[in-house]
Design a protein around this motif. Sequence first.
Motif, PDB file in Angstrom:
ATOM      1  N   TRP A  43      10.610  14.562   5.029  1.00  0.00           N
ATOM      2  CA  TRP A  43       9.985  13.915   4.856  1.00  0.00           C
ATOM      3  C   TRP A  43      11.850  12.304   4.769  1.00  0.00           C
ATOM      4  CZ3 TRP A  43       6.460  11.706   6.999  1.00  0.00           C
ATOM      5  CH2 TRP A  43       4.673  12.222   7.108  1.00  0.00           C
ATOM      6  N   ALA A  51       7.902  17.418   8.842  1.00  0.00           N
ATOM      7  CA  ALA A  51       7.893  17.597   7.355  1.00  0.00           C
ATOM      8  C   ALA A  51       6.523  17.639   7.615  1.00  0.00           C
ATOM      9  CB  ALA A  51       8.403  15.873   7.404  1.00  0.00           C
ATOM     10  N   ALA A  59       9.433   3.018   1.432  1.00  0.00           N
ATOM     11  CA  ALA A  59       7.922   3.787   0.605  1.00  0.00           C
ATOM     12  C   ALA A  59       8.370   5.460   0.632  1.00  0.00           C
ATOM     13  CB  ALA A  59       6.658   3.903   0.748  1.00  0.00           C
ATOM     14  N   ILE A  60       8.438   5.549   2.196  1.00  0.00           N
ATOM     15  CA  ILE A  60       8.271   6.852   2.352  1.00  0.00           C
ATOM     16  C   ILE A  60       9.623   7.921   1.454  1.00  0.00           C
ATOM     17  CG2 ILE A  60       9.196   9.309   4.321  1.00  0.00           C
ATOM     18  CD1 ILE A  60       6.870   7.135   5.635  1.00  0.00           C
ATOM     19  N   ALA A 107       0.591   4.159  -2.980  1.00  0.00           N
ATOM     20  CA  ALA A 107       0.658   5.799  -2.611  1.00  0.00           C
ATOM     21  C   ALA A 107       1.610   6.383  -2.907  1.00  0.00           C
ATOM     22  CB  ALA A 107       0.424   6.026  -0.739  1.00  0.00           C
ATOM     23  N   ALA A 108       3.098   5.646  -2.396  1.00  0.00           N
ATOM     24  CA  ALA A 108       4.377   6.398  -3.078  1.00  0.00           C
ATOM     25  C   ALA A 108       4.113   6.537  -4.705  1.00  0.00           C
ATOM     26  CB  ALA A 108       5.453   6.170  -2.598  1.00  0.00           C
ATOM     27  N   ALA A 136       9.469   7.746  -2.174  1.00  0.00           N
ATOM     28  CA  ALA A 136       8.931   8.746  -2.689  1.00  0.00           C
ATOM     29  C   ALA A 136       9.410   9.908  -2.540  1.00  0.00           C
ATOM     30  CB  ALA A 136       7.236   8.883  -1.684  1.00  0.00           C
ATOM     31  N   LEU A 193       1.403   7.162  -6.917  1.00  0.00           N
ATOM     32  CA  LEU A 193       1.039   7.456  -7.231  1.00  0.00           C
ATOM     33  C   LEU A 193       1.570   9.665  -7.165  1.00  0.00           C
ATOM     34  CD1 LEU A 193      -2.672   6.165  -6.398  1.00  0.00           C
ATOM     35  CD2 LEU A 193      -2.184   5.952  -8.890  1.00  0.00           C
ATOM     36  N   THR A 194       1.516   9.112  -5.538  1.00  0.00           N
ATOM     37  CA  THR A 194       1.516  10.981  -5.436  1.00  0.00           C
ATOM     38  C   THR A 194       3.272  11.183  -6.404  1.00  0.00           C
ATOM     39  OG1 THR A 194       2.812  10.418  -3.052  1.00  0.00           O
ATOM     40  CG2 THR A 194       0.236  10.833  -2.578  1.00  0.00           C
ATOM     41  N   LEU A 244      -4.127   6.637   0.219  1.00  0.00           N
ATOM     42  CA  LEU A 244      -3.289   5.332   0.076  1.00  0.00           C
ATOM     43  C   LEU A 244      -2.416   5.688   1.164  1.00  0.00           C
ATOM     44  CD1 LEU A 244      -3.373   3.410  -2.799  1.00  0.00           C
ATOM     45  CD2 LEU A 244      -4.593   2.932  -1.371  1.00  0.00           C
ATOM     46  N   TRP A 245      -1.948   6.678   1.764  1.00  0.00           N
ATOM     47  CA  TRP A 245      -0.626   7.131   1.925  1.00  0.00           C
ATOM     48  C   TRP A 245      -1.697   6.610   3.445  1.00  0.00           C
ATOM     49  CZ3 TRP A 245       4.408   6.809   2.523  1.00  0.00           C
ATOM     50  CH2 TRP A 245       4.565   7.330   1.501  1.00  0.00           C
ATOM     51  N   TYR A 289      -2.197   3.831   4.401  1.00  0.00           N
ATOM     52  CA  TYR A 289      -0.407   3.315   5.794  1.00  0.00           C
ATOM     53  C   TYR A 289      -0.672   3.691   6.416  1.00  0.00           C
ATOM     54  CZ  TYR A 289       3.975   2.120   4.942  1.00  0.00           C
ATOM     55  OH  TYR A 289       5.527   2.365   5.143  1.00  0.00           O
ATOM     56  N   TYR A 323      13.513  11.299   7.390  1.00  0.00           N
ATOM     57  CA  TYR A 323      12.525   9.960   8.506  1.00  0.00           C
ATOM     58  C   TYR A 323      11.997   9.479   7.812  1.00  0.00           C
ATOM     59  CZ  TYR A 323       7.781   9.367  10.977  1.00  0.00           C
ATOM     60  OH  TYR A 323       7.036   8.331  11.474  1.00  0.00           O
ATOM     61  N   ASP A 367      11.967   3.688   6.769  1.00  0.00           N
ATOM     62  CA  ASP A 367      10.790   3.277   5.539  1.00  0.00           C
ATOM     63  C   ASP A 367      10.540   3.268   4.105  1.00  0.00           C
ATOM     64  OD1 ASP A 367       8.030   3.333   4.285  1.00  0.00           O
ATOM     65  OD2 ASP A 367       7.544   3.386   6.281  1.00  0.00           O
ATOM     66  N   ILE A 418       0.953  -1.783   0.036  1.00  0.00           N
ATOM     67  CA  ILE A 418      -0.017  -0.054  -0.178  1.00  0.00           C
ATOM     68  C   ILE A 418       0.853   0.773   0.046  1.00  0.00           C
ATOM     69  CG2 ILE A 418      -2.208   1.240   1.548  1.00  0.00           C
ATOM     70  CD1 ILE A 418      -2.785  -1.277   2.297  1.00  0.00           C
ATOM     71  N   GLY A 419       1.930   1.134   0.353  1.00  0.00           N
ATOM     72  CA  GLY A 419       3.188   2.621   1.216  1.00  0.00           C
ATOM     73  C   GLY A 419       3.212   2.688  -0.707  1.00  0.00           C
ATOM     74  N   GLY A 427      -3.431   8.641  -4.498  1.00  0.00           N
ATOM     75  CA  GLY A 427      -1.936   8.003  -3.026  1.00  0.00           C
ATOM     76  C   GLY A 427      -2.171   8.552  -2.380  1.00  0.00           C
TER      77      GLY A 427
END
Lengths: 91, 91
Positions: A51, B12, A62-63, A12-13, A66, A15-16, B50-51, B54, A54, A60, A8-9, B47
């Motif tokens: 971010w 952030a 996914a973070i 999401a990453a 992205a 997509l954004t 989903l974040w 997540y 972080y 993490d 999911i992460g 996105g």
Amino acid sequence: MNITPEIIGYIAATLTTSSFLPQAIMTIRTRDTESLSLGMYSAFTLGVLLWLVYGVYVSDKAIIFANAITFLLATSILVFKIYNTVVKKHG
Amino acid sequence: MNITPEIIGYIAATLTTSSFLPQAIMTIRTRDTESLSLGMYSAFTLGVLLWLVYGVYVSDKAIIFANAITFLLATSILVFKIYNTVVKKHG
């Protein structure tokens, strides 16, 4: 297929980050940063950097994924914005 | 004061969310979504959703905080974009 939080992460990453891409590419190609506010864009770029820090701290992926890409794009746009602002002031 | 990862995450979150705010408020006030691509904005909103999912999954408050606010704003803008697109098509 078992949808794990990590998947999911990553979705999401993707997509954004991808929704940010066209705008970023257009700005980099046209160098037109007129509509961007220097203050807002600096806050955004700093936020994305934090971010990223972080994401590394909490390891993490996914973070990290992205925000690493977004940070590269945001920084190049910020450089154009600062360049355009300085050139406009000093002609 | 000891800077914990959580504090970095909150800073952030505050920076990226607040840098999104003026643009969102202007679009909501003016209802002008002409410059927004429906495809890109739908990808962005999905996105962000989903974040949020997540963030809940990994119980990460910074991610939840940033994306809950951004999702509310992004959804209202998407509603205007869809409304404007439908009205423009069917007059």
